[in-house]
Design a protein around this motif. Structure first.
Motif, mmCIF file in Angstrom:
data_model
loop_
_atom_site.group_PDB
_atom_site.id
_atom_site.type_symbol
_atom_site.label_atom_id
_atom_site.label_comp_id
_atom_site.label_asym_id
_atom_site.label_seq_id
_atom_site.Cartn_x
_atom_site.Cartn_y
_atom_site.Cartn_z
ATOM 1 N N THR A 32 -1.911 -6.235 4.154
ATOM 2 C CA THR A 32 -1.485 -4.836 4.326
ATOM 3 C C THR A 32 -2.695 -3.902 4.293
ATOM 4 O O THR A 32 -2.704 -2.879 4.972
ATOM 5 C CB THR A 32 -0.433 -4.437 3.262
ATOM 6 O OG1 THR A 32 -0.834 -4.957 1.995
ATOM 7 C CG2 THR A 32 0.936 -4.961 3.624
ATOM 8 N N LEU A 58 -3.445 -1.346 7.260
ATOM 9 C CA LEU A 58 -3.611 0.093 7.002
ATOM 10 C C LEU A 58 -4.942 0.606 7.528
ATOM 11 O O LEU A 58 -5.012 1.692 8.116
ATOM 12 C CB LEU A 58 -3.505 0.380 5.494
ATOM 13 C CG LEU A 58 -2.107 0.269 4.892
ATOM 14 C CD1 LEU A 58 -2.159 0.238 3.366
ATOM 15 C CD2 LEU A 58 -1.209 1.423 5.356
ATOM 16 N N ARG A 59 -6.003 -0.204 7.359
ATOM 17 C CA ARG A 59 -7.320 0.229 7.868
ATOM 18 C C ARG A 59 -7.308 0.317 9.397
ATOM 19 O O ARG A 59 -7.915 1.208 9.976
ATOM 20 C CB ARG A 59 -8.433 -0.718 7.373
ATOM 21 C CG ARG A 59 -8.868 -0.409 5.937
ATOM 22 C CD ARG A 59 -10.040 -1.275 5.480
ATOM 23 N NE ARG A 59 -9.655 -2.645 5.243
ATOM 24 C CZ ARG A 59 -9.104 -3.091 4.114
ATOM 25 N NH1 ARG A 59 -8.904 -2.266 3.093
ATOM 26 N NH2 ARG A 59 -8.760 -4.357 3.980
ATOM 27 N N PHE A 110 -4.196 8.198 0.215
ATOM 28 C CA PHE A 110 -3.917 7.305 -0.915
ATOM 29 C C PHE A 110 -5.072 6.311 -1.083
ATOM 30 O O PHE A 110 -5.541 6.072 -2.185
ATOM 31 C CB PHE A 110 -2.612 6.528 -0.686
ATOM 32 C CG PHE A 110 -1.387 7.392 -0.658
ATOM 33 C CD1 PHE A 110 -0.746 7.740 -1.844
ATOM 34 C CD2 PHE A 110 -0.867 7.877 0.544
ATOM 35 C CE1 PHE A 110 0.391 8.536 -1.831
ATOM 36 C CE2 PHE A 110 0.267 8.681 0.571
ATOM 37 C CZ PHE A 110 0.898 9.006 -0.622
ATOM 38 N N GLU A 156 -5.149 4.934 -4.783
ATOM 39 C CA GLU A 156 -3.720 4.866 -5.141
ATOM 40 C C GLU A 156 -2.978 3.965 -4.170
ATOM 41 O O GLU A 156 -3.417 3.768 -3.035
ATOM 42 C CB GLU A 156 -3.097 6.266 -5.071
ATOM 43 C CG GLU A 156 -3.584 7.156 -6.185
ATOM 44 C CD GLU A 156 -3.127 8.602 -6.005
ATOM 45 O OE1 GLU A 156 -2.296 8.877 -5.110
ATOM 46 O OE2 GLU A 156 -3.631 9.448 -6.760
ATOM 47 N N VAL A 201 4.418 0.399 3.582
ATOM 48 C CA VAL A 201 3.892 -0.975 3.705
ATOM 49 C C VAL A 201 4.996 -1.971 4.044
ATOM 50 O O VAL A 201 4.789 -2.890 4.838
ATOM 51 C CB VAL A 201 3.099 -1.443 2.455
ATOM 52 C CG1 VAL A 201 1.720 -0.860 2.429
ATOM 53 C CG2 VAL A 201 3.807 -1.174 1.181
ATOM 54 N N GLN A 203 8.446 -3.751 -3.671
ATOM 55 C CA GLN A 203 7.915 -4.471 -2.488
ATOM 56 C C GLN A 203 8.300 -5.957 -2.546
ATOM 57 O O GLN A 203 8.630 -6.555 -1.521
ATOM 58 C CB GLN A 203 6.389 -4.353 -2.412
ATOM 59 C CG GLN A 203 5.883 -2.964 -2.041
ATOM 60 C CD GLN A 203 4.364 -2.894 -1.948
ATOM 61 O OE1 GLN A 203 3.673 -3.896 -1.765
ATOM 62 N NE2 GLN A 203 3.830 -1.686 -2.079
ATOM 63 N N ASP A 214 -13.808 2.790 -0.250
ATOM 64 C CA ASP A 214 -13.067 2.603 -1.512
ATOM 65 C C ASP A 214 -13.671 1.509 -2.385
ATOM 66 O O ASP A 214 -13.241 1.294 -3.511
ATOM 67 C CB ASP A 214 -11.558 2.360 -1.256
ATOM 68 C CG ASP A 214 -11.263 1.096 -0.459
ATOM 69 O OD1 ASP A 214 -12.173 0.585 0.219
ATOM 70 O OD2 ASP A 214 -10.115 0.624 -0.527
#
Ligand code: AMP
Length: 196
Positions: free
Chosen positions: A32, A36-37, A53, A58, A65, A93, A136
């Motif tokens: 995930t 997301l990236r 986030f 976060e 997701v 999840q 990050d």
């Protein structure tokens, strides 16, 4: 189908070990974090929302997701199985994943937990940040936040999967190949995986 969750805190080696497991067992990788990236790079609406986030360390909302995983699975129904990397990260999840797999008439076979000391994790993340440029992984506040999210929301999944008798912890410190051998052994021990 053989469905595996590779589990562990940030920096535990989930991505590295996933790549080796995929090659050996012919599975599809669902990360995930990678999805997301990719959304962020493509500057989609979802990517822009998730970005805030991610840069604070976060968790992205569950519905986002879960939707991504649902789409990925629907697009890869012919797969021999999936390896879930960085998902699930919360109890909701995990519940959603159980339902999704049920709809595909399958289930999680095993949860492989990589166990690594926190001091080692911070060292690895900072080193990875220098190499990959992942923002990050470079900011210590963000890293700290990711650990506190992990401890509060993700770690409880260990008991969730222990109560389903699916969790196997593996020592994630030391040689990559030795860790991979331990993971492979745990998979071969599963009933019904003999035909792999
Ligand atoms: P990762 O590459 O798995 O370390 O993920 C990087 C960041 O993406 C995390 O710090 C979260 O902000 C977000 N993320 C990835 N996977 C999830 C997930 N399953 N649930 C919520 N947020 C996630």
């Amino acid at each position: 189908m053989l469905n595996i969750i590779i589990f562990g805190p940030p920096g535990a080696g989930k991505g590295t070990q996933s790549a080796k497991l995929i090659e050996k067992f012919g599975l599809k990788h669902i990360s995930t974090g990678d999805l997301l990236r990719a959304e962020r790079k493509a500057e989609t609406e979802l990517g822009i929302q998730a970005s805030e986030f991610i840069s604070k360390g976060e968790l992205v909302p569950d519905s986002v997701v879960v939707g991504m995983v649902e789409n990925f699975m629907a697009a890869n129904t012919e797969s021999k199985g999936f390896i879930f990397d960085g998902f699930p990260r919360t109890i909701p999840q995990a519940d959603a994943l159980d339902h999704l797999l049920e709809a595909h008439k399958t289930r999680i076979a095993i949860v492989l937990g990589l166990e690594v000391d926190e001091d080692e994790l911070v060292k690895r993340l900072l080193a990875r940040g220098k190499e990959s440029g992942r923002a990050d992984d470079q900011n210590e506040d963000t890293i700290r936040n990711r650990f506190s999210e992990y401890n509060a929301k993700t770690q409880p999944l260990i008991n969730y999967y222990k109560s389903q008798d699916k969790y196997t912890g593996v020592d994630g410190m030391g040689e990559i190949d030795r860790i991979f051998e331990d993971l492979s052994k745990a998979i071969f021990k599963l009933n019904g995986s003999a035909g792999l």
